[in-house]
Write a protein that holds these residues in place. Sequence first.
Motif, short mmCIF file in Angstrom:
data_model
loop_
_atom_site.label_atom_id
_atom_site.label_comp_id
_atom_site.label_asym_id
_atom_site.label_seq_id
_atom_site.Cartn_x
_atom_site.Cartn_y
_atom_site.Cartn_z
N ALA A 26 0.81 -1.22 0.00
CA ALA A 26 0.00 0.00 0.00
C ALA A 26 0.84 1.27 0.00
N ALA A 27 2.01 1.22 0.65
CA ALA A 27 2.77 2.45 0.89
C ALA A 27 3.98 2.64 -0.03
N SER A 28 4.45 1.58 -0.66
CA SER A 28 5.69 1.67 -1.43
C SER A 28 5.46 1.24 -2.87
N GLU A 29 5.53 2.22 -3.78
CA GLU A 29 5.35 1.89 -5.19
C GLU A 29 6.44 0.92 -5.69
N PRO A 30 7.73 1.13 -5.30
CA PRO A 30 8.75 0.17 -5.74
C PRO A 30 8.46 -1.26 -5.26
N PHE A 31 8.03 -1.39 -4.00
CA PHE A 31 7.70 -2.73 -3.49
C PHE A 31 6.50 -3.29 -4.23
N ASP A 36 4.06 -7.22 -7.76
CA ASP A 36 3.23 -7.58 -8.92
C ASP A 36 4.02 -8.42 -9.91
N GLU A 37 5.27 -8.03 -10.18
CA GLU A 37 6.10 -8.78 -11.11
C GLU A 37 6.37 -10.19 -10.57
N LEU A 70 13.93 -11.26 -7.42
CA LEU A 70 12.83 -10.39 -6.97
C LEU A 70 12.51 -10.65 -5.50
N LYS A 71 12.45 -11.93 -5.13
CA LYS A 71 12.14 -12.28 -3.74
C LYS A 71 13.21 -11.74 -2.80
N ASP A 72 14.48 -11.83 -3.20
CA ASP A 72 15.56 -11.29 -2.37
C ASP A 72 15.42 -9.78 -2.18
N GLN A 73 15.10 -9.08 -3.26
CA GLN A 73 14.92 -7.63 -3.17
C GLN A 73 13.78 -7.29 -2.21
N MET A 74 12.68 -8.00 -2.36
CA MET A 74 11.53 -7.73 -1.50
C MET A 74 11.82 -8.11 -0.06
N TYR A 75 12.54 -9.19 0.16
CA TYR A 75 12.88 -9.60 1.52
C TYR A 75 13.70 -8.50 2.21
N MET A 77 13.62 -5.36 1.59
CA MET A 77 12.69 -4.26 1.87
C MET A 77 11.80 -4.58 3.08
N LEU A 78 11.35 -5.83 3.18
CA LEU A 78 10.51 -6.24 4.31
C LEU A 78 11.27 -6.13 5.62
N VAL A 79 12.50 -6.62 5.63
CA VAL A 79 13.31 -6.57 6.85
C VAL A 79 13.58 -5.12 7.24
N ALA A 80 13.95 -4.29 6.27
CA ALA A 80 14.24 -2.88 6.55
C ALA A 80 13.01 -2.19 7.12
N HIS A 81 11.84 -2.46 6.52
CA HIS A 81 10.61 -1.83 6.99
C HIS A 81 10.28 -2.30 8.41
N LYS A 82 10.41 -3.60 8.64
CA LYS A 82 10.09 -4.15 9.96
C LYS A 82 11.03 -3.61 11.03
N ASN A 83 12.29 -3.35 10.64
CA ASN A 83 13.28 -2.83 11.58
C ASN A 83 13.24 -1.30 11.68
N GLY A 84 12.33 -0.68 10.94
CA GLY A 84 12.16 0.76 11.03
C GLY A 84 13.18 1.58 10.26
N ASP A 85 13.85 0.95 9.30
CA ASP A 85 14.87 1.71 8.51
C ASP A 85 14.20 2.54 7.45
#
Length: 85
Positions: A26-31, A36-37, A70-75, A77-85
């Motif tokens: 919802a919040a990150s167009e790159p993610f 989607d890809e 793609l999965k590595d890139q998203m992972y 991003m998920l970790v960074a978001h969860k850790n508040g980066d």
Amino acid sequence: MIMQVEHHDLHHEFPEYLDVIHALKAASEPFGTLYDEYQHLTSEVERLEEEDLPVDDFAIETMKKHRVRLKDQMYRMLVAHKNGD
């Protein structure tokens, strides 16, 4: 004979990140674009495997390697978001 296909959607891959996946979609167009890809590629690979269509192994392996990237890139991003980066 129908081949049993393992599902690789992100909800199966990272069940501990379900809330973060939804938040980032919802919040990150790159993610969202990567998501989607990834989903499209996963659906295509699963369809080819389920229907046992005549596709050379190199093509499917190339698709799977791209999906892993793609999965590595998203992972990350998920970790960074969860850790508040």
